[in-house]
Design an enzyme around this catalytic site. Structure first.
Site, PDB file in Angstrom:
ATOM      1  N   ASP A 134       0.771  -1.036   0.074  1.00 35.55           N
ATOM      2  CA  ASP A 134       0.102   0.066   0.010  1.00 35.55           C
ATOM      3  C   ASP A 134       0.743   1.081  -0.108  1.00 35.55           C
ATOM      4  O   ASP A 134       1.873   1.300   0.276  1.00 35.55           O
ATOM      5  CB  ASP A 134      -0.792  -0.093   1.162  1.00 35.55           C
ATOM      6  CG  ASP A 134      -2.330   0.501   0.973  1.00 35.55           C
ATOM      7  OD1 ASP A 134      -2.471   1.452  -0.019  1.00 35.55           O
ATOM      8  OD2 ASP A 134      -3.209   0.277   1.460  1.00 35.55           O
ATOM      9  N   ASP A 152     -10.496   1.841  -4.047  1.00 35.15           N
ATOM     10  CA  ASP A 152     -10.686   1.456  -2.769  1.00 35.15           C
ATOM     11  C   ASP A 152     -12.323   1.192  -2.674  1.00 35.15           C
ATOM     12  O   ASP A 152     -12.980   0.915  -1.795  1.00 35.15           O
ATOM     13  CB  ASP A 152     -10.404   2.519  -1.739  1.00 35.15           C
ATOM     14  CG  ASP A 152      -9.009   2.168  -1.186  1.00 35.15           C
ATOM     15  OD1 ASP A 152      -8.345   0.948  -1.314  1.00 35.15           O
ATOM     16  OD2 ASP A 152      -8.627   3.279  -0.599  1.00 35.15           O
TER      17      ASP A 152
END
Length: 687
Positions: A434, A491
């Protein structure tokens, strides 16, 4: 005048050079083998008229300071005094699939490397070497002319949970300038542009496409000069080369051409990413169905809960279990512990071994979340090494975190050792990597440091796959994909938003690397509640996964998800090896595409009803990419998804249709009536 040509797939580049820098005099459809290149170059010469200089400065691979438009190279000496070199042609190094043009100026050497790739694209890169240190303000990849028979270009914008939004921008006198200064490819302006000619659609017409393979922030300018010529330049974000040096390089620019519409550009980019750019640990391994626990538990880890979730996920068809954020340091929320890559023994007194053993007993492999480039001020690492941060001490944090300076070898060494120790201790075949904040400064050294860390970990752990996630889709480009194997497109797990997003992203990205998950019944980013069938089919159209608490599912929902997951597994081999062709829909409420097998022997149509249509009945949907004389048998996979109002004699509801490719591409297919949030799935084989 000297001339050269390169051919890649269905496209040709022709170059010419007098005494200065080489220039492109033709970019387009493949030319006949016997084409007279000198005549091509002669035909590209312009006239002169009033209000012009006595010699028209060429649009070279690096337009110089004498050019009337934007220069491709802006330099100063080490103290900041402007340099205006005049390069002279030196030599061309020619191989069957590449040309390197070398030019010299006093104390400087400039190289333009152009390669024809077996995937049918060109790759282009600019290299600069100097005898004494200098500073680079701007270094463009080799510059290409933009099409004249065009009235608009298409670039890409977006935001968090709203990535890959195509923007149509008119060509006009002056400059279209987009610059990503966030230190990553960015949600806001990923490094792509499409250049369609007049009349181009998704399925027909001529188009050109460019993709800058760089993850650290870039600059794109598309310019129309007063004389009518057009150019497109890509390079690192201006000023991102922060130190003086003697060697600089642009990233690689990938160039594609299509005479079958924007979908042809998408197919070329998809093949190139999948077959050349991504370095698969095991190319023959099927793309496994993921389960990611983030939206099930967030930071609340417990062995009992995660074991129960893993059991349920495996029952639904998951093949890889990914433990997300929260396993390390004292990570109970997002304010602490980034950088402290050691096991949280409060949550995991025996480490991850018991969970991994349970996951493996269910037939799944195991993946783990990291965010290596970031650090929380509230962490042992930051307290020990505050000087390791990138940017000033008083900077504004993002998601309660700062950035580690990966240009520093000692930072990379620490991260390599910490991550490698976890990978050595546990049976892990996957990293979700990430990157959740913007950089405080734009620094090419940071991107190169990230690449070096990824390269070192890949060399040490060659069987581990890595996913590029950056607040979802904030770092998706061929530079990062040369080191990773999957991207987290967004997301957002809202299937309606994903429908549009995946469709537009297919102009650049293949199915095999595009992660798409079945989210919770109640979507965490939009609040919508969508049918299981729709959520599952949207995910099955790419690299499929689940990201919800599977214990919330009713048995009918679980049965439907199992069935669609089984369908994905039965079809993934040919789907991942084929191409996605976006379709022109006569109804703007319908988002439709085909996935076509590499040998053309079968395809599947995904037609998503995103909202209610303006007209009463569905409009016919024309297909693409088929053999006109071939015959195809089509059947509707999910007629049970029709609403109660669907009561007419639509043929696909009740049986198979057999039609020629010509009929399917000219007249199309007529689907049943659908409620919004319905995905029609039409399977076909070539007879």
């Amino acid at each position: 005048m000297k001339t050269w040509r390169l051919d890649a797939g269905a496209q040709t580049l022709v170059f010419a050079c007098d005494d200065g820098l080489a220039r492109v005099v033709y970019w387009g459809a493949e030319l006949p083998e016997a084409e007279d290149l000198a005549q091509i170059a002669a035909s590209a010469r312009n006239d002169l008229t009033g209000g012009m200089m006595d010699v028209l400065a060429p649009l070279s691979l690096s337009p110089d300071q004498g050019f009337a438009g934007q220069a491709g190279l802006v330099l100063t000496d080490a103290l900041g005094a402007p340099l205006e070199p005049r390069f002279a042609f030196d030599r061309a190094e020619i191989s069957p699939n590449s040309i390197a043009f070398h030019a010299r100026a006093e104390g400087l050497r400039l190289t333009h490397l152009i390669e024809a790739q077996p995937t049918g694209v060109f790759t282009l890169q600019t290299l600069l070497e100097a005898d004494a240190p200098l500073r680079v303000q701007w270094l463009a990849a080799p510059v290409l002319p933009a099409p004249q028979l065009a009235d608009h270009m298409i670039d890409v914008a977006g935001r968090w949970i709203g990535e890959f939004r195509l923007q149509s921008v008119p060509w006009s006198a002056g400059i279209r300038l987009r610059e990503a200064r966030t230190g990553r490819s960015g949600h806001e302006h990923p490094p792509y542009v499409l250049l369609p000619e007049l009349g181009c659609s998704k399925t027909a017409g001529r188009a050109f496409g460019l993709h800058y393979a760089w993850s650290g922030g870039h600059r794109m300018l598309a310019e129309e000069l007063p004389d009518g010529r057009r150019q497109v330049q890509f390079g690192h974000a201006s000023g991102s080369e922060r130190a003086a040096g003697t060697r600089f390089a642009s990233a690689v620019l990938i160039a594609a051409y299509s005479d079958s519409g924007l979908g042809g550009i998408g197919a070329a980019f998809q093949r190139d990413i999948r077959d050349r750019v991504v370095q698969w640990p095991d190319p023959a391994r099927p793309r496994p169905v993921h389960y990611n626990c983030w939206e099930a538990i967030y930071f609340n880890h417990s062995l009992a809960d995660l074991s129960a979730i893993a059991t349920r996920a495996a029952d639904l068809g998951a093949e890889r279990f990914v433990l997300d954020d929260g396993w390390f340091g004292r990570r109970d929320d997002d304010t602490t512990s980034l950088g402290d890559w050691v096991m949280d023994r409060r949550k995991w007194p025996e480490g991850l071994a018991p969970l991994i053993a349970h996951v493996k007993s269910l037939g799944m492999s195991f993946g783990l979340w990291f965010e290596p480039e970031m650090v929380n001020p509230n962490s042992d690492l930051y307290r020990a090494h505050p000087d390791w941060r990138l940017g000033p001490a008083d900077q504004v944090t993002g998601r309660n975190q700062m950035v580690l300076d990966l240009a520093r070898p000692e930072v990379r060494s620490y991260l390599f050792d910490a991550i490698s120790a976890i990978l050595a201790e546990y049976d892990i075949d996957y990293i979700k990597w990430d990157h959740n904040r913007l950089l405080p400064v734009v620094d090419a050294g940071q991107a190169l440091g990230s690449y070096a860390l990824l390269d070192a970990l890949r060399a040490a752990h060659p069987n581990v796959e890595i996913e590029s996630c950056a607040s979802g889709g904030g770092r998706i480009d061929a530079g990062i994909l040369a080191r990773t194997h999957r991207v987290w497109l967004s997301d957002s797990n809202d299937a309606l938003e994903r429908l549009r997003m995946q469709h537009d992203a297919a102009l650049f990205l293949p199915s095999a690397i595009t992660g798409s998950h079945v989210g919770p019944r109640h979507c965490h980013t939009s609040g919508r509640v969508l049918p299981m069938g729709f959520r599952a089919w949207v995910a099955a159209a790419r690299h499929m996964g689940f990201e919800m608490d599977p214990r919330e599912l009713t048995e009918p929902e679980a049965a439907e998800l199992r069935a669609i997951t089984a369908w994905y597994k039965q079809n993934r081999a040919w789907m991942m090896a084929g191409v996605i062709l976006p379709l022109d829909s006569a109804d703007p409420a319908v988002v439709a595409e085909m996935q076509l097998a590499a040998d053309g022997s079968r395809f599947v149509v995904f037609a998503g009803q995103a909202e209610a249509s303006e007209q009463i009945l569905p409009r016919p949907l024309r297909l693409a990419g088929l053999e006109p004389a071939a015959r195809y048998q089509l059947c509707l996979r999910n007629p049970q998804d029709r609403p109660p109002q669907s009561r007419g004699p639509n043929a696909l509801k009740t049986g198979a249709l057999t039609l020629s490719g010509a009929a399917l591409m000219s007249a199309g297919i007529t689907l049943p009536v659908a409620w919004p949030a319905t995905m029609w799935v039409v399977e076909a084989i070539r007879l």
